[in-house]
Design a protein around this motif. Structure first.
Motif, short mmCIF file in Angstrom:
data_model
loop_
_atom_site.label_atom_id
_atom_site.label_comp_id
_atom_site.label_asym_id
_atom_site.label_seq_id
_atom_site.Cartn_x
_atom_site.Cartn_y
_atom_site.Cartn_z
N SER A 101 -19.97 47.25 53.16
CA SER A 101 -18.54 46.97 53.34
C SER A 101 -18.13 46.92 54.80
O SER A 101 -16.95 46.71 55.10
CB SER A 101 -17.71 48.04 52.61
N MET A 102 -19.06 47.10 55.72
CA MET A 102 -18.73 47.02 57.14
C MET A 102 -18.54 45.56 57.53
O MET A 102 -19.39 44.71 57.24
CB MET A 102 -19.82 47.65 58.00
N THR A 103 -17.41 45.27 58.17
CA THR A 103 -17.11 43.90 58.59
C THR A 103 -17.38 43.75 60.08
O THR A 103 -17.62 44.73 60.79
CB THR A 103 -15.64 43.56 58.32
N GLN A 104 -17.31 42.52 60.56
CA GLN A 104 -17.49 42.28 61.99
C GLN A 104 -16.40 42.99 62.81
O GLN A 104 -16.65 43.46 63.91
CB GLN A 104 -17.45 40.78 62.27
N THR A 105 -15.20 43.09 62.22
CA THR A 105 -14.12 43.80 62.91
C THR A 105 -14.46 45.27 63.06
O THR A 105 -14.26 45.87 64.13
CB THR A 105 -12.80 43.65 62.13
N HIS A 106 -14.97 45.89 61.99
CA HIS A 106 -15.45 47.27 62.09
C HIS A 106 -16.48 47.40 63.20
O HIS A 106 -16.42 48.30 64.04
CB HIS A 106 -16.11 47.72 60.78
N ALA A 107 -17.46 46.50 63.19
CA ALA A 107 -18.59 46.61 64.12
C ALA A 107 -18.14 46.47 65.57
O ALA A 107 -18.61 47.19 66.46
CB ALA A 107 -19.64 45.55 63.79
N LEU A 108 -17.21 45.55 65.83
CA LEU A 108 -16.73 45.36 67.20
C LEU A 108 -16.00 46.60 67.70
O LEU A 108 -16.19 47.04 68.84
CB LEU A 108 -15.80 44.14 67.26
N PHE A 109 -15.16 47.17 66.84
CA PHE A 109 -14.44 48.39 67.24
C PHE A 109 -15.42 49.54 67.44
O PHE A 109 -15.32 50.29 68.42
CB PHE A 109 -13.39 48.77 66.19
N LEU A 110 -16.37 49.70 66.51
CA LEU A 110 -17.34 50.79 66.60
C LEU A 110 -18.19 50.67 67.86
O LEU A 110 -18.51 51.68 68.50
CB LEU A 110 -18.23 50.80 65.35
N GLU A 111 -18.57 49.46 68.22
CA GLU A 111 -19.36 49.26 69.44
C GLU A 111 -18.56 49.71 70.66
O GLU A 111 -19.05 50.46 71.50
CB GLU A 111 -19.75 47.79 69.59
N PRO A 135 -11.08 45.87 70.83
CA PRO A 135 -10.66 44.72 70.02
C PRO A 135 -9.46 45.07 69.16
O PRO A 135 -9.24 46.24 68.82
CB PRO A 135 -11.90 44.43 69.15
N TYR A 136 -8.67 44.07 68.82
CA TYR A 136 -7.54 44.32 67.93
C TYR A 136 -8.09 44.75 66.57
O TYR A 136 -8.89 44.05 65.95
CB TYR A 136 -6.66 43.08 67.77
N THR A 137 -7.66 45.92 66.13
CA THR A 137 -8.13 46.46 64.86
C THR A 137 -6.93 47.09 64.15
O THR A 137 -6.34 48.04 64.68
CB THR A 137 -9.21 47.54 65.07
N PRO A 138 -6.55 46.60 62.98
CA PRO A 138 -5.44 47.22 62.24
C PRO A 138 -5.67 48.70 62.00
O PRO A 138 -6.81 49.15 61.88
CB PRO A 138 -5.41 46.44 60.93
N ALA A 139 -4.59 49.47 61.92
CA ALA A 139 -4.69 50.92 61.77
C ALA A 139 -5.56 51.36 60.61
O ALA A 139 -6.37 52.30 60.76
CB ALA A 139 -3.28 51.51 61.66
N PRO A 140 -5.48 50.75 59.43
CA PRO A 140 -6.35 51.19 58.33
C PRO A 140 -7.84 51.03 58.65
O PRO A 140 -8.66 51.88 58.30
CB PRO A 140 -5.94 50.29 57.16
N LEU A 141 -8.18 49.93 59.36
CA LEU A 141 -9.58 49.71 59.72
C LEU A 141 -10.01 50.69 60.80
O LEU A 141 -11.16 51.16 60.81
CB LEU A 141 -9.79 48.28 60.19
N GLN A 142 -9.10 51.03 61.71
CA GLN A 142 -9.43 52.02 62.73
C GLN A 142 -9.76 53.36 62.08
O GLN A 142 -10.69 54.06 62.50
CB GLN A 142 -8.27 52.20 63.72
N ALA A 143 -8.99 53.73 61.06
CA ALA A 143 -9.26 54.99 60.34
C ALA A 143 -10.65 54.95 59.72
O ALA A 143 -11.40 55.94 59.79
CB ALA A 143 -8.20 55.23 59.27
N ASP A 144 -11.02 53.83 59.13
CA ASP A 144 -12.37 53.67 58.57
C ASP A 144 -13.41 53.83 59.67
O ASP A 144 -14.43 54.51 59.49
CB ASP A 144 -12.53 52.27 57.95
N CYS A 145 -13.15 53.20 60.82
CA CYS A 145 -14.12 53.22 61.92
C CYS A 145 -14.34 54.64 62.44
O CYS A 145 -15.47 55.03 62.74
CB CYS A 145 -13.65 52.31 63.05
N HIS A 146 -13.28 55.40 62.56
CA HIS A 146 -13.42 56.77 63.07
C HIS A 146 -14.24 57.62 62.10
O HIS A 146 -15.05 58.46 62.53
CB HIS A 146 -12.06 57.39 63.32
N GLU A 147 -14.08 57.39 60.82
CA GLU A 147 -14.88 58.12 59.83
C GLU A 147 -16.35 57.69 59.90
O GLU A 147 -17.25 58.53 59.83
CB GLU A 147 -14.32 57.90 58.42
N ILE A 148 -16.58 56.40 60.05
CA ILE A 148 -17.96 55.91 60.19
C ILE A 148 -18.60 56.49 61.44
O ILE A 148 -19.75 56.95 61.42
CB ILE A 148 -17.98 54.37 60.24
#
Length: 292
Positions: A101-111, A135-148
């Motif tokens: 379920s990880m998207t390119q948006t997740h990956a860019l923010f995580l990097e 990168p621009y990351t909506p708040a819900p995706l940022q929350a996912d990224c911090h947990e990842i």
């Protein structure tokens, strides 16, 4: 920190070969891939996924292990490219989602976030040319990224690569507030060290001063070579009549930390003392309950 259950799977039964780590209640998986087994990783379905990866390798000129942090929509393909054009690394650690379920948006923010956090921790010499931009990351995706990221950080450290962990202790109280670290001091002629005892060894704090000269008794010994290496690596830098520690530095034992500061043989358990004058031995070893 809270208790965690971590599962490590050895696909080939080799503890130094490929390893797959998971926290049993989360959907993040970290796969550690020795460079020599990259072909085996490419056969796995995870190699085709979006992911964040860490290339870990030889020591840099500063004495720190070198690392490169990246992301890709197809981590296997990207690792093949790095196998062709980056020489320093010998192991890759790949972070992917068990549910894909990880998207390119997740990956860019995580990097971006991983580079910033690794730079802050200062344990590794990053080979990334720059820290990039958020990168621009909506708040819900940022929350996912911090947990990842939190899960990945725990798994990386469990696999022996504490990329995001600061060297110094920062324990928290029950209300989540940081407690001040317990500091110890080592003083001598032209030397004034400050540090703390941690689960990994003894950390001498940045800004501590050390004696420049070595006493005659350690000339030609491993202790003198150890201090010389600290100078070569830039950990110790001359400033006036002293050396100064340019960064927090982890020593394998309190005694090695004391030798670095004092320029002579030393029993660190006795040389390092609290502000009140209690030795590290008294504060840590003698404070344990007797076995009798």
């Amino acid at each position: 920190m809270r208790p965690q259950t971590i599962q490590i799977f050895l696909p080939a039964g080799d503890p130094r070969g490929m390893r797959v780590a998971e926290i049993t209640t989360r959907i993040v998986r970290v796969i550690e891939v020795p460079r020599s087994q990259l072909a085996d990783f490419l056969k796995l379905p995870e190699a085709q996924q979006v992911g964040v990866y860490f290339l870990i390798g030889e020591l840099s000129a500063t004495g720190l292990p070198r690392a490169y942090i990246g992301q890709s929509g197809n981590v296997g393909t990207r690792l093949v490219q790095h196998n062709q054009n980056k020489d320093f690394w010998n192991r890759a650690l790949v972070v992917i989602s068990l549910t894909n379920s990880m998207t390119q948006t997740h990956a860019l923010f995580l990097e971006w976030f991983a580079i910033a956090e690794a730079t802050k921790a200062g344990r590794y010499s990053l080979e990334n040319g720059n820290t990039g931009f958020q990168p621009y990351t909506p708040a819900p995706l940022q929350a996912d990224c911090h947990e990842i990221h939190e899960t990945a950080a725990i798994l990386l450290a469990t696999l022996g690569q504490p990329v995001f962990e600061p060297l110094t202790n920062n324990p928290s109280t029950s209300d989540g507030q940081a407690k001040p670290s317990e500091l110890f001091y080592c003083k001598g002629p032209e030397a004034n060290g400050v540090g703390e005892y941690t689960s990994e060894g003894f950390v001498v704090h940045k800004g501590s001063t050390a004696r420049i000269g070595n006493v005659a008794s350690i000339q030609g010994t491993s202790q003198k070579r150890f201090r010389e290496q600290l100078v070569t690596d830039g950990v110790l830098r001359q400033q006036g009549q002293n050396y100064v520690f340019t960064r927090d530095y982890l020593c394998s034992s309190p005694s090695m930390a004391a030798i670095a500061v004092l320029g002579r043989s030393a029993n660190g358990w006795l040389e390092w003392k609290t502000e009140q004058g209690q030795t590290l031995d008294g504060a840590k070893r003698q404070a344990l309950p007797s076995s009798t």
